[in-house]
Scaffold this active site. Structure first.
Site, mmCIF file in Angstrom:
data_model
loop_
_atom_site.group_PDB
_atom_site.id
_atom_site.type_symbol
_atom_site.label_atom_id
_atom_site.label_comp_id
_atom_site.label_asym_id
_atom_site.label_seq_id
_atom_site.Cartn_x
_atom_site.Cartn_y
_atom_site.Cartn_z
ATOM 1 N N CYS A 73 59.757 4.185 12.599
ATOM 2 C CA CYS A 73 60.306 4.514 13.906
ATOM 3 C C CYS A 73 59.412 3.884 14.975
ATOM 4 C CB CYS A 73 60.314 6.038 14.042
ATOM 5 S SG CYS A 73 60.843 6.644 15.639
ATOM 6 N N CYS A 183 64.109 -0.850 17.705
ATOM 7 C CA CYS A 183 64.394 0.507 17.219
ATOM 8 C C CYS A 183 64.977 0.342 15.816
ATOM 9 C CB CYS A 183 65.405 1.190 18.135
ATOM 10 S SG CYS A 183 66.081 2.732 17.477
HETATM 11 N N1 DGL Z 1 64.675 4.871 15.038
HETATM 12 C C1 DGL Z 1 63.777 5.173 16.063
HETATM 13 C C2 DGL Z 1 63.013 4.012 16.620
HETATM 14 O O1 DGL Z 1 62.748 3.105 15.879
HETATM 15 C C3 DGL Z 1 63.983 6.263 17.004
HETATM 16 C C4 DGL Z 1 65.206 6.325 17.789
HETATM 17 C C5 DGL Z 1 65.299 7.634 18.504
HETATM 18 O O2 DGL Z 1 65.312 8.661 17.819
HETATM 19 O O3 DGL Z 1 65.362 7.637 19.721
HETATM 20 O O4 DGL Z 1 62.674 3.952 17.748
#
Ligand code: DGL
Length: 259
Positions: A73, A183
């Site tokens: 993430c 993301c």
């Molecule tokens: N998948 C996540 C990232 O890489 C988080 C997205 C989120 O929950 O806002 O930032």
């Protein structure tokens, strides 16, 4: 210790894009994936909240005996990884937007970055951007609403297309030749983005680099699993299991867990 699993977590289903790269490069590693969908999106939360959620997820992975953690993430990495590394005595791999390769390769001297508010407002993102984008125009765009649509199984919806069109417009106006996906949910939008973007614009993300870094760190700590048997792949979600399942192969079992 090498047979212990790699622990991976994300605010939801997006980190599976990283898990797929890991599983491709390291097919014999046992893995445990936590989809913290109940708390998605992390990108709208405060730094303190993101740190607390990251710790909660790592504590659960450690209770399941993980040998290394992959923070799949960008939002959690850019807001919490420094503190997490200070807190835990275990290798922690993070993921950051691939702004450096984009800035090094751009010919038009303009690159676009699509990421969460949490990532784009983080100190770490600004540091990296300042360091590597001298003379390059960086068009930052918050992907508001994209994670929620992916988390509710609406990847191929009209709402998604409208948001994507709106978010890439300023990038097209600025003549970018690279779009950085900052993301881990966003690689699932690549088919749609390819339809919307002119052919000369390249899309890049950090998934493969994270897998290679994980391999290198495992090697360095003598933690690579050299067994050649079928790995044990565990997936836990505290949200909608069907959405997670739709992004994985049919033979993968997912358990609901309230964590
Ligand atoms: N998948 C996540 C990232 O890489 C988080 C997205 C989120 O929950 O806002 O930032």
């Amino acid at each position: 210790m090498s047979k212990q699993p790699i622990g991976i977590f994300d605010s939801g289903v997006g980190g599976t894009s990283i898990w797929k790269e890991l599983n491709l490069l390291l097919p014999h590693e046992n893995t445990i994936y936590l989809a913290d969908s109940k708390n998605a999106p992390f990108g709208e939360k405060t730094k303190e909240e993101i740190i607390a959620l990251s710790k909660k997820n790592i504590d659960l992975l450690l209770s399941k005996n993980c040998k290394l953690i992959v923070v799949a993430c960008n939002t959690a990495t850019t807001n919490a990884v420094k503190l997490l590394r200070e807190t835990y005595n275990i290798p922690i791999i993070g993921i950051e937007p691939a702004i450096k390769p984009a800035a090094l390769q751009t010919k038009t001297k303009a690159v676009g970055i699509l990421a969460t508010k949490g990532t784009l407002s983080s100190e770490l993102f600004h540091k990296t951007t300042d360091l590597f984008t001298n003379g390059v125009d960086v068009i930052e765009q918050v992907g508001e609403g994209l994670v929620q649509l992916i988390e509710t199984g609406m990847i191929n919806s009209q709402e998604m297309t409208s948001l994507l069109k709106m978010y890439i417009k300023p990038m097209l106006d600025a003549n970018v030749d690279y779009l950085v996906l900052g993301c881990t949910h966003y690689p699932y939008l690549i088919p749609q983005l390819l339809e919307l973007l002119p052919k000369h614009i390249k899309i890049i993300d950090s998934g493969e680099a994270v897998a290679r870094q994980t391999q290198a760190v495992l090697k360095q700590h003598a933690l690579l699993n050299n067994a050649k048997n079928k790995p044990n792949l565990q997936f836990y979600s505290n949200g909608n299991i069907e959405v997670l399942a739709s992004l994985l192969e049919n033979n993968i079992t997912i358990e609901y867990l309230d964590f």
